[in-house]
Each structure stands twice: as C-alpha cells, then as structure tokens.
Design a protein around this motif. Structure first.
Motif, PDB file in Angstrom:
ATOM      1  N   THR A 353       0.846  -1.200   0.000  1.00 13.15           N
ATOM      2  CA  THR A 353       0.000   0.000   0.000  1.00 13.15           C
ATOM      3  C   THR A 353       0.878   1.245   0.000  1.00 13.15           C
ATOM      4  OG1 THR A 353      -0.053   0.106   2.409  1.00 13.15           O
ATOM      5  CG2 THR A 353      -1.784  -1.198   1.316  1.00 13.15           C
ATOM      6  N   GLY A 355       0.828   3.494   2.249  1.00 12.15           N
ATOM      7  CA  GLY A 355       1.340   3.628   3.606  1.00 12.15           C
ATOM      8  C   GLY A 355       2.558   2.753   3.845  1.00 12.15           C
ATOM      9  N   CYS A 365       2.811  10.055   5.763  1.00 18.12           N
ATOM     10  CA  CYS A 365       1.524   9.976   5.059  1.00 18.12           C
ATOM     11  C   CYS A 365       0.447   9.938   6.128  1.00 18.12           C
ATOM     12  CB  CYS A 365       1.457   8.737   4.167  1.00 18.12           C
ATOM     13  SG  CYS A 365      -0.113   8.575   3.290  1.00 18.12           S
ATOM     14  N   MET A 368      -5.478   8.705   6.174  1.00 18.64           N
ATOM     15  CA  MET A 368      -5.745   7.275   6.293  1.00 18.64           C
ATOM     16  C   MET A 368      -6.186   6.659   4.966  1.00 18.64           C
ATOM     17  SD  MET A 368      -5.637   4.655   8.192  1.00 18.64           S
ATOM     18  CE  MET A 368      -5.407   5.384   9.819  1.00 18.64           C
ATOM     19  N   GLU A 369      -7.027   7.367   4.203  1.00 20.75           N
ATOM     20  CA  GLU A 369      -7.505   6.817   2.932  1.00 20.75           C
ATOM     21  C   GLU A 369      -6.358   6.610   1.947  1.00 20.75           C
ATOM     22  OE1 GLU A 369     -10.583   5.681   2.234  1.00 20.75           O
ATOM     23  OE2 GLU A 369     -10.923   6.056   4.382  1.00 20.75           O
ATOM     24  N   ARG A 371      -3.188   6.176   2.769  1.00 15.87           N
ATOM     25  CA  ARG A 371      -2.331   5.113   3.301  1.00 15.87           C
ATOM     26  C   ARG A 371      -2.852   3.729   2.934  1.00 15.87           C
ATOM     27  NH1 ARG A 371      -1.870   6.971   9.465  1.00 15.87           N
ATOM     28  NH2 ARG A 371      -1.151   4.815   9.749  1.00 15.87           N
ATOM     29  N   LYS A 372      -4.169   3.598   2.840  1.00 19.77           N
ATOM     30  CA  LYS A 372      -4.762   2.291   2.521  1.00 19.77           C
ATOM     31  C   LYS A 372      -4.715   1.955   1.027  1.00 19.77           C
ATOM     32  CE  LYS A 372      -8.156   2.260   6.317  1.00 19.77           C
ATOM     33  NZ  LYS A 372      -9.616   2.302   6.621  1.00 19.77           N
ATOM     34  N   MET A 373      -4.477   2.941   0.185  1.00 24.16           N
ATOM     35  CA  MET A 373      -4.514   2.710  -1.261  1.00 24.16           C
ATOM     36  C   MET A 373      -3.391   1.774  -1.704  1.00 24.16           C
ATOM     37  SD  MET A 373      -5.288   6.281  -3.303  1.00 24.16           S
ATOM     38  CE  MET A 373      -5.392   5.416  -4.892  1.00 24.16           C
ATOM     39  N   PRO A 374      -3.686   0.755  -2.520  1.00 28.01           N
ATOM     40  CA  PRO A 374      -2.609  -0.018  -3.139  1.00 28.01           C
ATOM     41  C   PRO A 374      -1.753   0.900  -4.015  1.00 28.01           C
ATOM     42  CG  PRO A 374      -4.720  -1.151  -3.349  1.00 28.01           C
ATOM     43  CD  PRO A 374      -5.020   0.224  -2.849  1.00 28.01           C
ATOM     44  N   TYR A 378      -2.792   3.854  -6.818  1.00 29.37           N
ATOM     45  CA  TYR A 378      -2.302   5.230  -6.653  1.00 29.37           C
ATOM     46  C   TYR A 378      -1.541   5.661  -7.906  1.00 29.37           C
ATOM     47  CZ  TYR A 378       0.507   9.080  -4.676  1.00 29.37           C
ATOM     48  OH  TYR A 378       1.119  10.289  -4.439  1.00 29.37           O
TER      49      TYR A 378
END
Length: 452
Positions: A353, A355, A365, A368-369, A371-374, A378
């Motif tokens: 991710t 993050g 970073c 939170m959104e 950080r969760k993204m693959p 991204y």
C-alpha cells in the motif's frame, strides 16, 4: 469582427467494427491500450449524433488521426458520418495525420491478427476533399494543408506534415515558405488567424518535454515561427491528453497550445470554442455522450477511465510476472539483465500500500484513505490524472504531498539524469514531475485566454 463559435474534437480513431476486433490476440493487444478499439464505431456515432443536434455552433474542426490505423473501410465509413453531419447543416474542417495512412493497419478476426486494405497518403486529399479543401481559399496539396475563411475576420491555418516517405512529422522548407506567405496575407487582410496541427507544439504536461514523439518535431522552431508570424493559438491532439499551455517568447509574443483528448479514450471531450475578438478566446469542454455498448452500466467517462487504469494495472502485473512484455512496450525489451531486478521490485509493488511504501522510505503519510490505497492504484490514478488535465496531485493535497515527498527522497537521483527539454534546455526532472502531477496554471477544460 463578430464573435464566432465552433466545436472541435481530436483523435476520432474510427474503426469499422466489422473488420474484426475480437479473439485471444485482440484481448492481449488491449491489455496495454489506453484507447478503445472495438467500441470506436459506437463512440463516434454517439458523438456525431450529439453534434448533429448541437446548436451552439455550425462549424466542426477535427484535429487529425481520423481512423484507427488507416484502414480503407474505416475511412469510407467515417466519411459517411461526416457527410451525414454536413447534411444537417454543419461545416466540417479536418486535418489528417499519421494514423490515417499507416502502412500496416490491422484488425483481429477468427484466425487472429491480420492486415486489411490500407490507405495511402496520396489518397487522403480526394477522400477528404469536401471537408476543408473544397471550401479553402488557399491549398498546399503537396502538404495536405489549407487556409479556410471560417467567419468574417477569422481564418484557419490547417496544417498536416505527414507527407514524406518516413512520416517524420517535420515541416520542410517549401511548407514553411507557404505558411509564411499565408500568415503574411492574413496580417495584410486584417484577419485573426489560428492554427490546427495534429502534433502539440508545447508538451501537454511538462514531463513530456523530455520524451520524444509526444510533441511536434522541431517544436522550438515551429513555435517561434507561428508566434512571430501572428498566429498565437493552435489546436492540437495526438497525445490524447487534455491541456492548455502558453509560452511567451523573449520578444513578448505568445502562443497557446490547446490539446484536446481523444473522443475514444480517457479523457473524452468535445471543445466548444468562442473567438470573442482578435485577442480573446473562450474555451469550454463538454463530456462526450454515452454510447451504445455493453458497458456494465458504466457511463462513457467511467468506462474509459477504467480502461486507462487497467492498462497501468496490467503493466504492473506483467512487470512482476513477465517483464519482457511490459519493457518491450517501453522500448527496453532488450535489457534482459534487468528483468530479474524488475520482477522482484514489482512483486513488492503489486502487494504494498501507499502507507507501506511510505514507511519503507521514511515518508510521512497522515491521510488514512491514502495510506490504505494499493500503490498500483495510486500510480494508475496519478498517470491518468496527467492525461485528464487539471491534475489533482498538488501540493497541499493528501495524494500530492505524498508524491512530492517521494520526489524529494529521490531528488539526488533525478538530478543526475542528463535529460533535455524540447527547446534544448537541461531538464529539472524534479520540477517537471511536480508540475505534471499537479496543475498550477491554466484550467485545462474551461478557460478564457488572452492572446496578446
């Protein structure tokens, strides 16, 4: 002069679907395609039906690459669309480009990829005679270029430079002399003149300035030529990206390059342009309409956006599993020594991710959104944004701040790369990438521009 309006589209890439667009080889080809193939006939019909009903303007300009790869049947079918639109009262002015006279057009049938009948460059003049040349006040047939009086006080300089045997996209001396003659005459006649040239004169996004083939050959010379000859506005296509850029020369002369996305790829738009007076031009962008196809309920915009993202996601997967395929597309297929390294790196990037990558690189970073993204999603959104225009990965945004922090981490490496921009200057890759990921300048969709 009175205000004058026209519509403009680019890179229609019409493909006659009955030629064939199916099968295993077709599916493999489409893994790396940004633009549609089988769907192009339906998309074009939807756009032309919309234009036939549109009443803001009675004039349409098309900035090159009319067919997918110059298939004769595609040209003939596309011309029928033009004729139908003309019968509804629209005036149409086109320029052709290299995809209209490819030596090796292709389609996909039951037995895989095959080559349908091609179209020669020499045939294009007669094929498209009634869509620009027949109404022109001056024609350079050798170079497939012409001058059209679009309205009282407004002239179009329609340019094509795909005529030499190598399709080098350069303007030769005879062509340049003709351009100078016509721009001089426009000035003497008190005409506001703008140009339509398939290839961008200014790179659509700044990072493209270091990548050959993304803009007009000899762009530095041609830009200065037109600006100094009184042509301060050019409409372009080719890169399928949405952008409005300006360059001001040392003598104060400006030139604006308005590049318009292909209608069969993301971003897919129709421009509505109003020339208010010789110095003021208002540009609006209209989303292309939905089209008849099984899109699983998606709008045209979402369907094309997903196609673009899938291209990047497929590349990430192949760089992990089969680097040769992806690197071949990038011109690096012979670099066999790096295949194992690339495969190991992308084995990680396909799972991690944003993050997780930030932790590895010691980058903050906080969102939170994000950080969760693959990472692969991204990256796909970042690249797609560069083509869509009005790029949102800007300083002060969660996604933009991460990207800028990443660039700062690798700035010493970027500084060592010996790259030059289209005008021969040493490139600052750090600055180019920041200004390509985020738009800090003119709105790429809707803007009022002052030419002088």
């Amino acid at each position: 002069m009175k205000p004058f309006k026209f519509y403009l589209i680019a890179d229609t890439h019409y493909f006659k679907n009955s030629l064939g667009a199916f099968g295993k080889e077709y599916d493999e080809f489409m893994r790396y395609e940004q633009k549609c193939f089988a769907e192009t006939e339906s998309i074009n019909k939807a756009v032309f039906n919309w234009l036939g009903e549109a009443d803001e303007a009675d004039t349409l300009l098309i900035a090159g690459d009319l067919t997918f790869n110059g298939e004769k049947k595609s040209h003939l079918a596309f011309i029928e669309l033009l004729k139908d639109l003309k019968a509804k009262g629209k005036r149409i002015f086109v320029v052709t480009a290299d995809h209209d006279c490819k030596d090796d057009p292709f389609a996909f049938g039951e037995n895989g990829r095959y080559q349908p009948e091609a179209t020669k460059y020499e045939e294009l003049y007669d094929l498209y005679y009634e869509f620009g040349f027949s109404d022109a006040i001056a024609v350079d047939r050798e170079h497939m270029s012409y001058i059209a009086q679009l309205a009282d006080g407004v002239r179009l300089l329609a340019l094509c430079n795909d005529g030499d045997v190598n399709h080098s996209h350069r303007f030769d001396e005879k062509h340049i002399e003709w351009i100078k003659e016509q721009t001089k005459k426009a000035r003497e006649d008190g005409q506001m003149m703008f140009a339509m040239n398939h290839y961008p004169l200014l790179p659509g996004q700044q990072i493209l300035s270091v990548i050959s083939g993304t803009y007009q050959k000899d762009a530095e010379y041609v830009t200065r030529l037109l600006a100094d000859e009184g042509v301060h506005l050019v409409f372009t296509g080719h890169m399928h990206n949405q952008s409005i850029n300006v360059r001001t020369l040392e003598n104060g002369n400006k030139i604006y390059d308005v590049c318009t996305g292909s209608i069969i790829a993301d971003p897919s738009v129709i421009r509505l342009v109003e020339i208010e007076d010789e110095s003021t031009v208002k540009i609006q962008s209209i989303p292309t309409p939905d089209f008849e196809w099984d899109t699983n309920g998606k709008t045209c915009k979402q369907y094309l956006s997903d196609l673009f993202d899938n291209m990047l996601i497929n590349m990430f997967a192949d760089l992990r599993d089969n680097p040769y395929n992806a690197l071949r597309k990038l011109g690096l297929g012979d670099k066999t020594k790096i295949f194992p390294i690339v495969s190991r790196v992308f084995r990680k990037l396909n799972k991690i991710t944003v993050g997780g990558l930030c932790r590895l690189l010691c980058i903050k970073c906080e969102d939170m959104e994000v950080r969760k993204m693959p990472v692969k999603l991204y990256a796909a959104e970042l690249v797609r944004n560069m083509f869509e225009g009005n790029q949102s990965f800007k300083e002060g945004t969660p996604k933009g701040d991460v990207f800028i922090a990443f660039l700062k981490r690798f700035r010493p490496v970027l500084n060592k790369v010996n790259a030059k921009t289209f005008d021969g200057q040493k490139a600052d890759l750090f600055d180019l990438l920041i200004n390509s990921a985020g738009n800090y300048d003119i709105d790429d969709y809707n803007a009022t521009i002052i030419l002088k």
